[in-house]
Structure formats: structure tokens, C-alpha cells
Design a protein around this motif. Structure first.
Motif, PDB file in Angstrom:
ATOM      1  N   ASP A   1      29.797 -13.785 -31.197  1.00  0.00           N
ATOM      2  CA  ASP A   1      30.189 -13.229 -29.893  1.00  0.00           C
ATOM      3  C   ASP A   1      31.699 -13.016 -29.793  1.00  0.00           C
ATOM      4  O   ASP A   1      32.261 -12.973 -28.707  1.00  0.00           O
ATOM      5  CB  ASP A   1      29.738 -14.173 -28.775  1.00  0.00           C
ATOM      6  CG  ASP A   1      30.378 -15.558 -28.917  1.00  0.00           C
ATOM      7  OD1 ASP A   1      30.969 -15.827 -29.993  1.00  0.00           O
ATOM      8  OD2 ASP A   1      30.302 -16.360 -27.970  1.00  0.00           O
ATOM      9  N   CYS A   2      32.372 -12.884 -30.956  1.00  0.00           N
ATOM     10  CA  CYS A   2      33.841 -12.765 -30.917  1.00  0.00           C
ATOM     11  C   CYS A   2      34.271 -11.495 -30.171  1.00  0.00           C
ATOM     12  O   CYS A   2      33.711 -10.414 -30.382  1.00  0.00           O
ATOM     13  CB  CYS A   2      34.412 -12.750 -32.336  1.00  0.00           C
ATOM     14  SG  CYS A   2      36.201 -12.508 -32.357  1.00  0.00           S
ATOM     15  N   TYR A   3      35.296 -11.652 -29.349  1.00  0.00           N
ATOM     16  CA  TYR A   3      35.816 -10.524 -28.556  1.00  0.00           C
ATOM     17  C   TYR A   3      36.331  -9.406 -29.461  1.00  0.00           C
ATOM     18  O   TYR A   3      36.211  -8.232 -29.129  1.00  0.00           O
ATOM     19  CB  TYR A   3      36.959 -11.015 -27.657  1.00  0.00           C
ATOM     20  CG  TYR A   3      37.718  -9.891 -26.981  1.00  0.00           C
ATOM     21  CD1 TYR A   3      37.277  -9.355 -25.774  1.00  0.00           C
ATOM     22  CD2 TYR A   3      38.878  -9.358 -27.554  1.00  0.00           C
ATOM     23  CE1 TYR A   3      37.957  -8.320 -25.159  1.00  0.00           C
ATOM     24  CE2 TYR A   3      39.566  -8.314 -26.946  1.00  0.00           C
ATOM     25  CZ  TYR A   3      39.097  -7.795 -25.748  1.00  0.00           C
ATOM     26  OH  TYR A   3      39.781  -6.771 -25.152  1.00  0.00           O
ATOM     27  N   ALA A   4      36.857  -9.782 -30.639  1.00  0.00           N
ATOM     28  CA  ALA A   4      37.520  -8.770 -31.470  1.00  0.00           C
ATOM     29  C   ALA A   4      36.668  -8.286 -32.643  1.00  0.00           C
ATOM     30  O   ALA A   4      36.574  -7.092 -32.898  1.00  0.00           O
ATOM     31  CB  ALA A   4      38.847  -9.322 -31.996  1.00  0.00           C
ATOM     32  N   CYS A   5      36.034  -9.236 -33.388  1.00  0.00           N
ATOM     33  CA  CYS A   5      35.464  -8.825 -34.680  1.00  0.00           C
ATOM     34  C   CYS A   5      33.935  -8.756 -34.687  1.00  0.00           C
ATOM     35  O   CYS A   5      33.340  -8.427 -35.706  1.00  0.00           O
ATOM     36  CB  CYS A   5      35.983  -9.732 -35.801  1.00  0.00           C
ATOM     37  SG  CYS A   5      35.377 -11.421 -35.731  1.00  0.00           S
ATOM     38  N   SER A   6      33.277  -9.074 -33.554  1.00  0.00           N
ATOM     39  CA  SER A   6      31.810  -9.045 -33.554  1.00  0.00           C
ATOM     40  C   SER A   6      31.290  -7.617 -33.337  1.00  0.00           C
ATOM     41  O   SER A   6      32.053  -6.715 -32.976  1.00  0.00           O
ATOM     42  CB  SER A   6      31.272  -9.939 -32.426  1.00  0.00           C
ATOM     43  OG  SER A   6      31.602  -9.362 -31.185  1.00  0.00           O
TER      44      SER A   6
ATOM     45  N   PRO B   1      36.805 -14.748 -40.674  1.00  0.00           N
ATOM     46  CA  PRO B   1      36.971 -14.859 -39.222  1.00  0.00           C
ATOM     47  C   PRO B   1      38.367 -14.410 -38.789  1.00  0.00           C
ATOM     48  O   PRO B   1      39.294 -14.420 -39.591  1.00  0.00           O
ATOM     49  CB  PRO B   1      36.779 -16.352 -38.958  1.00  0.00           C
ATOM     50  CG  PRO B   1      37.161 -17.017 -40.240  1.00  0.00           C
ATOM     51  CD  PRO B   1      36.755 -16.062 -41.329  1.00  0.00           C
ATOM     52  N   CYS B   2      38.479 -14.015 -37.533  1.00  0.00           N
ATOM     53  CA  CYS B   2      39.791 -13.646 -36.998  1.00  0.00           C
ATOM     54  C   CYS B   2      40.356 -14.816 -36.191  1.00  0.00           C
ATOM     55  O   CYS B   2      39.709 -15.854 -36.046  1.00  0.00           O
ATOM     56  CB  CYS B   2      39.697 -12.364 -36.177  1.00  0.00           C
ATOM     57  SG  CYS B   2      38.981 -12.575 -34.536  1.00  0.00           S
ATOM     58  N   TYR B   3      41.557 -14.627 -35.669  1.00  0.00           N
ATOM     59  CA  TYR B   3      42.207 -15.702 -34.897  1.00  0.00           C
ATOM     60  C   TYR B   3      41.361 -16.101 -33.690  1.00  0.00           C
ATOM     61  O   TYR B   3      41.262 -17.265 -33.330  1.00  0.00           O
ATOM     62  CB  TYR B   3      43.597 -15.227 -34.453  1.00  0.00           C
ATOM     63  CG  TYR B   3      44.463 -16.308 -33.865  1.00  0.00           C
ATOM     64  CD1 TYR B   3      45.037 -17.287 -34.669  1.00  0.00           C
ATOM     65  CD2 TYR B   3      44.703 -16.361 -32.496  1.00  0.00           C
ATOM     66  CE1 TYR B   3      45.830 -18.283 -34.134  1.00  0.00           C
ATOM     67  CE2 TYR B   3      45.495 -17.352 -31.944  1.00  0.00           C
ATOM     68  CZ  TYR B   3      46.060 -18.312 -32.765  1.00  0.00           C
ATOM     69  OH  TYR B   3      46.843 -19.295 -32.227  1.00  0.00           O
ATOM     70  N   ARG B   4      40.711 -15.099 -33.087  1.00  0.00           N
ATOM     71  CA  ARG B   4      39.876 -15.378 -31.897  1.00  0.00           C
ATOM     72  C   ARG B   4      38.614 -16.162 -32.265  1.00  0.00           C
ATOM     73  O   ARG B   4      38.065 -16.875 -31.433  1.00  0.00           O
ATOM     74  CB  ARG B   4      39.468 -14.077 -31.218  1.00  0.00           C
ATOM     75  CG  ARG B   4      40.593 -13.383 -30.506  1.00  0.00           C
ATOM     76  CD  ARG B   4      40.085 -12.143 -29.824  1.00  0.00           C
ATOM     77  NE  ARG B   4      41.158 -11.309 -29.337  1.00  0.00           N
ATOM     78  CZ  ARG B   4      41.741 -11.459 -28.154  1.00  0.00           C
ATOM     79  NH1 ARG B   4      41.354 -12.421 -27.350  1.00  0.00           N
ATOM     80  NH2 ARG B   4      42.725 -10.658 -27.778  1.00  0.00           N
ATOM     81  N   CYS B   5      38.102 -15.978 -33.505  1.00  0.00           N
ATOM     82  CA  CYS B   5      36.934 -16.764 -33.923  1.00  0.00           C
ATOM     83  C   CYS B   5      37.315 -18.240 -33.992  1.00  0.00           C
ATOM     84  O   CYS B   5      36.516 -19.110 -33.674  1.00  0.00           O
ATOM     85  CB  CYS B   5      36.457 -16.323 -35.303  1.00  0.00           C
ATOM     86  SG  CYS B   5      35.799 -14.672 -35.378  1.00  0.00           S
ATOM     87  N   VAL B   6      38.531 -18.516 -34.419  1.00  0.00           N
ATOM     88  CA  VAL B   6      38.985 -19.903 -34.569  1.00  0.00           C
ATOM     89  C   VAL B   6      39.482 -20.460 -33.237  1.00  0.00           C
ATOM     90  O   VAL B   6      39.215 -21.604 -32.883  1.00  0.00           O
ATOM     91  CB  VAL B   6      40.104 -19.983 -35.638  1.00  0.00           C
ATOM     92  CG1 VAL B   6      40.539 -21.434 -35.852  1.00  0.00           C
ATOM     93  CG2 VAL B   6      39.629 -19.371 -36.953  1.00  0.00           C
TER      94      VAL B   6
HETATM   95 ZN   LIG Z   1      36.723 -12.812 -34.510  1.00  0.00          ZN
END
Ligand SMILES: [Zn+2]
Length: 482
Positions: A317-322, A226-231
Motif C-alpha cells: 500500500d506504499c504511497y509512492a511505489c505500489s 523498497p522506497c523510503y516511504r516503505c521503510v
Molecule cells: Zn515504497
């Protein structure tokens, strides 16, 4: 006096130049000595040099190479690795020290700030003699003294959307050692786009957090860490963010987090997780390593504790990694995508929310209001620890942090009246609000008016522009400012 000040400035400049030259010479000498020693070892060897490392490296790194699972192979991987440290502060200093000591081959340092005296209690690579130099250069001086073998690359600038790709693309692993939310999201996004594992940490007061993100890295929409945005899909509300300058920080607490970051980076490198993501390595989603958020706490009143919280993997639905992400290198660098500062609620410190008529300067307050308008209230909204170090005579301390939760009020004939408002204060006596640098005081002034403390305009309520910092500059130079 002016002539003497000039002479002092000239001499200080000459001393700094001479010291820099001396430091550079010493650095060159250390490197030359190491090279000479390695060359001697090669001359003395029977036949061509057949070992993967230089002679001096076996001596320098031997204690970690003999660790089970580390070995000479781990050392070679470290030597070939390139690690970027964003932020040369309380986290970046200890993290960089352990990575340089361990023999990471290339270490990049990004920081646009200069060393200040208030950094030194926790930013252990900086020194009193290097006050005023850039943090990136100061950290380099420390690291080169510790180990002249790695290659050090300095970026004496802040990481920004415009330079992020150019800098980050040259590294295998990134350490987020910054202290502001906007940069944290930017670092995470660029690491997702470029496929770099990210070791992220933060610390405030006596607590810290650590998490390894985007590890293993994977293209957007694929199964990776996961990325920072997922968390943290949403940034914290700006009003809840305390800086080290406002909230304070315990040196060993932030140092612990930096040391842990170095440990995680070393493990990523020697396990080979920095190589591009391969589905062969993780055939099923269950095989992906589950990330953990490590929570460290070292309260002044008790023993330290570490707690690991298992995190979910990537958000669908992550803004960055999805897979549905619209984030691209182009939109990031040309600014057509996200405005990071805006996303995090704008600048955490509004420069001015009050009108000019609602504000007085520190010198005006001292010269006229304090001596002429005797019947008034000066409200100091800093934390009690700040207030206890130094305050203006007669000020009443009502910490702003308590206002954010709820303010103690009591009903008084239908009127809401805070309990700290002196009963003897006339209804038209003015109230002046002061804080550390003049931001909280503006918000507090607004709150007081919303609560009706100004009696519908009967009473003046305003703040002291620039807060206690302005008071020190304009009125009382002897006052300690923290
Ligand atoms: Zn992410």
C-alpha cells in the motif's frame, strides 16, 4: 570606522576574486597536465591505443582495480557512471571525496547553502578560506584538487519538486545526504518515478543510519527494492526532530555514514544494479536482494557498534511505489500532488505561536525587566550543554527535551507546582522563557500556561523573541552562541 570597514570589504572582495581565478587556473593546469601525459603515452605506444582506460587512470586507480571482483571492468563502469549527491554537508563531503577519488565519471552536487564556520568540524571538504562561498562550489574545489578527471556538475540550489526531475533524470545513482524529512521524501519519490537506486543516510549526535533503497529500481507496482516511504511511511512528529544545530553531531559519526554511502554507491555501479530493472535478473520475489538498515552508534562513553536490521521489501500500500500509487512526475512537479513540507508537519520551527503581548525583545528584557522588575524568573529551556557554554546571569536551566516527556511536578495544596519553581517566587512574579532562537520558548510558554503556572492570568508568562541569538545581537556581542 565606516571608511575602514568599506576598505576591508573591497579588499576582501578582490582577494576572493583573485583566489577564485587562481583556483580555476590551477584546475585547468592539472587537467592539461593529465591530458598531456596521456597524449605522450599514446605517442609512445606501438600502434593505436588499445586499452580501455587512459594511461594515467591505470596509475591512479590501480589499487582498487586489483581488488578481486573489481577489475578493469569495474573501473570502466565507474568511469561511465553518473552519481548525484544531494547535500554537500557532513555526509556529502566524505561521500563525494571517495566517489571522486574512485573515478566516478560524472558527479553532480546539489546544495543551495553557503559554508559557515559551524560546518567545518565535520564537513571536511570545506575550508576556513571558503567561508561564505556556496557549499556546492566549495566541494567542487576540493574534489577537483583531489581528482581533475571526473566531470563535476554544480546545482547551487535546493532540491525542490520543480527542479527534481530536471536534475535527477541525468544520473544513474542518487545519494541522499540531506538533513530534513521533507527533502528525504521528495528524493525518494523522484527516484521511484525515474527508476534510480537511492543510497540514503542520516546522522545525529553520535548515531547514524544507512539504507539502500529502490534497488533494484522497478516501476510502481512491480517487484523492486523498497522506497523510503516503505521503510518510513510516516514522518517523525516535527517536535521530535532535532537539527544538528539543536542536538549536536559528532564529526566522525556523520563522516562514517558518508563514507559508507560512497561504498554502497560504488558497489551498485560495479554490480550493474543501476541498469533498468529486468525481471530476468530476479525471476522470483525471493531472489530480490533483501535490504538492510544499518545502524551505527558511537557513544562518547563507549565503543562504537554497527547493527544490521533486515527490512521487508516493498509495501503493497506504499504511497509512492505500489501499484495503487497516484504519484506521477506531473503531480510531483506541478505541486498538485503532495505538499512535502505539509506532509512532514509544516515547518519544524513555527515562526510565531505567541501573540505580540506575550513576547519581549532581548534588549527590552536587558534594559528594563532585568534591572527594574527584580522579582521574576528567567527560564532557559536549552539543553544543559548549550546552557553550560554561555547563559544569561540568573537564568534557571530546565531543558525543553525533558518537558516533552514529562515534567516533574509535586502536589502543593492541590496546586501543581514544578519542582524547579523557586518557593520564594511570588504568585504574581513574571516568568520569562528563553531558548536558542525563539521557537522552543514559545511552545514552552504555552505549556506553562496550560499547566496553570500563570494562576489564571495573575502572573505574566512570555518569551524572549529570537532567544539567545537575539541576546547576542542586541545585548552582549561577546557571548558565545552555538
Ligand atoms: Zn515504497
Amino acid at each position: 570606522m565606516d571608511g575602514l570597514d568599506r576598505a576591508v570589504a573591497v579588499l576582501r572582495g578582490r582577494v576572493e576574486t583573485a583566489e577564485k581565478e587562481l583556483r580555476d587556473l590551477k584546475a585547468q593546469l592539472a587537467q592539461a597536465e593529465q591530458l598531456a601525459q596521456d597524449a605522450r603515452s599514446k605517442e609512445n605506444s606501438n600502434g593505436p591505443w588499445k586499452w580501455p582506460l587512459e594511461a594515467g587512470e591505470y596509475e591512479r586507480y590501480g589499487r582498487q582495480m586489483i581488488l578481486p571482483g573489481f577489475g578493469v571492468q569495474g573501473q570502466v563502469q565507474l568511469k561511465n557512471a553518473r552519481v548525484l549527491i544531494v547535500g554537500a554537508g557532513g555526509l556529502g563531503c566524505p561521500a563525494a571525496a571517495y566517489l571522486a577519488g574512485a573515478g566516478v565519471g560524472t558527479i553532480g552536487i546539489v546544495d543551495g547553502d553557503t559554508v559557515e564556520a559551524s560546518n567545518l568540524h565535520r564537513q571536511i571538504a570545506h575550508t576556513t578560506s571558503r567561508l561564505g562561498t556556496t557549499k556546492a562550489y566549495s566541494l567542487y574545489c576540493y574534489l577537483h584538487d583531489l581528482n581533475p578527471l571526473p566531470e563535476y556538475k554544480l546545482y547551487e540550489e535546493h532540491l525542490a519538486p520543480q527542479n527534481a526531475e530536471r536534475i535527477v533524470s541525468q544520473y544513474d545513482v542518487v545519494l541522499d545526504c540531506t538533513d530534513n524529512p521533507a527533502t528525504r521524501y521528495l528524493i525518494s519519490d523522484i527516484c521511484v518515478l525515474l527508476g534510480k537506486p537511492l543510497v540514503s543516510a542520516s546522522a545525529l549526535r553520535t548515531d547514524g543510519q544507512l539504507i539502500v533503497l529502490n534497488c533494484p529500481p522497478a516501476p510502481q507496482g512491480s517487484k523492486g527494492g523498497p522506497c523510503y516511504r516503505c521503510v518510513f511511511p510516516q514522518p517523525p512528529p516535527p517536535a521530535s526532530i532535532l537539527s544538528c544545530g539543536e542536538g549536536g553531531v559528532l564529526g566522525p559519526a556523520v563522516g562514517t555514514m558518508g563514507v559508507l554511502q560512497a561504498g554502497e554507491a560504488i558497489k551498485i555501479i560495479i554490480r550493474g544494479h543501476h541498469v533498468p530493472y529486468s525481471t530476468d535478473a530476479y525471476p522470483t520475489p525471493d531472489a530480490l536482494p533483501s535490504p538492510t538498515l544499518l545502524l551505527f552508534s558511537s557513544p562518547l562513553s563507549g565503543p562504537p557498534s554497527l547493527r544490521a536490521v533486515r527490512m521487508r521489501s516493498r509495501r503493497a500500500d506504499c504511497y509512492a511505489c505500489s501499484g495503487s500509487s497516484v504519484l506521477t512526475l506531473e503531480s510531483l512537479s506541478d505541486g498538485s500532488g503532495m505538499d512535502y513540507v505539509q506532509f512532514c508537519g509544516g515547518l519544524p520551527s513555527p515562526e510565531s505561536t505567541l501573540s505580540a503581548e506575550e513576547r519581549v525583545s532581548a534588549s527590552d528584557y536587558a534594559a528594563t525587566i532585568r534591572s527594574v522588575t527584580k522579582d521574576h524568573l528567567l527560564l532557559d529551556v536549552r539543553e544543559p550543554e548549550h546552557f553550560g557554554i554561555a547563559a544569561i546571569d540568573g537564568a534557571v536551566n530546565v531543558p525543553f527535551s525533558q518537558w516533552k516527556q514529562s515534567i516533574n511536578v509535586e502536589e502543593d495544596g492541590g496546586q501543581v507546582r514544578p519542582e524547579w519553581l523557586p518557593p520564594t517566587l511570588r504568585d504574581d512574579a513574571p516568568i520569562y522563557v528563553v531558548c536558542r532562537v525563539g521557537n522552543d520558548s514559545q511552545v514552552a510558554t504555552r505549556r506553562l500556561k496550560e499547566m496553570g503556572i500563570d494562576g489564571g492570568g495573575k502572573r505574566f508568562i512570555g518569551d524572549i523573541r529570537g532567544g539567545m541569538r537575539a541576546w547576542k545581537e542586541e545585548v552582549d556581542k561577546s557571548m558565545p552562541f552555538t
